[in-house]
Scaffold this motif. Sequence first.
Motif, PDB file in Angstrom:
ATOM      1  N   PHE A 157      23.973  19.031  -9.609  1.00  0.00           N
ATOM      2  CA  PHE A 157      23.353  20.099  -8.099  1.00  0.00           C
ATOM      3  C   PHE A 157      23.268  21.267  -8.360  1.00  0.00           C
ATOM      4  O   PHE A 157      22.830  22.577  -7.850  1.00  0.00           O
ATOM      5  N   VAL A 187      20.255  13.823 -10.991  1.00  0.00           N
ATOM      6  CA  VAL A 187      20.724  15.298 -10.486  1.00  0.00           C
ATOM      7  C   VAL A 187      21.650  14.669  -9.574  1.00  0.00           C
ATOM      8  O   VAL A 187      21.634  13.378  -8.820  1.00  0.00           O
ATOM      9  N   CYS A 190      24.905  15.541  -5.101  1.00  0.00           N
ATOM     10  CA  CYS A 190      23.585  16.187  -4.404  1.00  0.00           C
ATOM     11  C   CYS A 190      24.447  16.577  -2.592  1.00  0.00           C
ATOM     12  O   CYS A 190      25.596  15.452  -2.531  1.00  0.00           O
ATOM     13  N   GLN A 199      14.124  17.769  -3.642  1.00  0.00           N
ATOM     14  CA  GLN A 199      14.163  17.526  -4.237  1.00  0.00           C
ATOM     15  C   GLN A 199      12.243  17.943  -5.178  1.00  0.00           C
ATOM     16  O   GLN A 199      12.699  17.728  -6.489  1.00  0.00           O
ATOM     17  N   PHE A 218      18.068  11.399  -7.561  1.00  0.00           N
ATOM     18  CA  PHE A 218      19.437  12.229  -7.386  1.00  0.00           C
ATOM     19  C   PHE A 218      20.588  11.310  -6.289  1.00  0.00           C
ATOM     20  O   PHE A 218      20.208  10.562  -5.755  1.00  0.00           O
TER      21      PHE A 218
END
Length: 343
Positions: A157, A187, A190, A199, A218
Amino acid sequence: MNLLRKILFPFAILYGWITSIRNFLFDTGILKSQAFSLPVIAVGNLSVGGTGKTPQIEYLIRLLSDKYNVATLSRGYKRKSKGFVLGDSNATSEILGDEPFQFFQKFPQIKVAVDANRVNGIEQLLSQSQKPDIILLDDAFQHRKVRAGFYIMLTAFDDLFYKDFMLPTGNLREVRSGVNRADVIVVTKCPTNISSDKQEEIKSKIRSYLEKDIPVFFSYIDYEEYVYSENEKISLKEFQVVDKIVVSGIAKPEPFFAYLQAVKKSAMVFPDHHNFYEKDIKEILETANGRKIVTTEKDFVRLKGKLPISQLYYLPIKSSFVTSSNEFDKKILEYVGASTRNS
């Protein structure tokens, strides 16, 4: 970006050109990739270091090892052994490398192997009397000599690949279009409270590099509720108020320090994959001055036996998904179920 990295920008262009030619040769079949009959999942990234490959591999082990015979295959970065090594009762972090040794200690139900030659490593695993059903390749996104059946590409991130540059100006190992080899993109690292709008913003920017529809997930780093020593565990809540020092030899340790509320004077930073030498141990003990020492799980496997059992603790981490974990699991299980002989 520091001045030296800016000065080296022409070399970044050259490096990008070389890696693009290499990928073109593999993509067109001029350079050969070898596929295997069992499911092979490769976890990697476009950049160097710090994207959370280890917790992602551990997530896959937890997801798959109850039903399948799982093996991990890593290069074994900074190990002192050579060639193919399969983890056994003689295994140490010096023989396997710190991350594979962590897998070996944490998941006794799986096979853990290291080999810089991934083709040979897979062939050696398949020659064992109990063959694996699935092989997880650690840090193998650029290892084109093996054609994995499923690719998971990670991007952190705070260091997203589309904001980065080629080495040595930035941290990219290949050009951004390499993302198109992925089957899923995660990702990582985060904030736990990342908004839906953020997002969607990241997904939109990632999609601008995609030639096909690749799902984007995520995840965040989740910390356990206990810290562990070799022979006990203490609740993290209780440990937070203990007078301690925090030691780390990983890439991007800042979130780890922040989570443990480590002030600067009690935080000791070493390079990623650092081998702790006698002078380092002396410095740690002098800084601790009898206090407890808490470190990452990766560092613990290298510090174990070098620091007093009564002082040394570690805080385990794991990868958790912000949302859509069921969808991610389903994609992995569908691929494995369709590819394994146990399907």
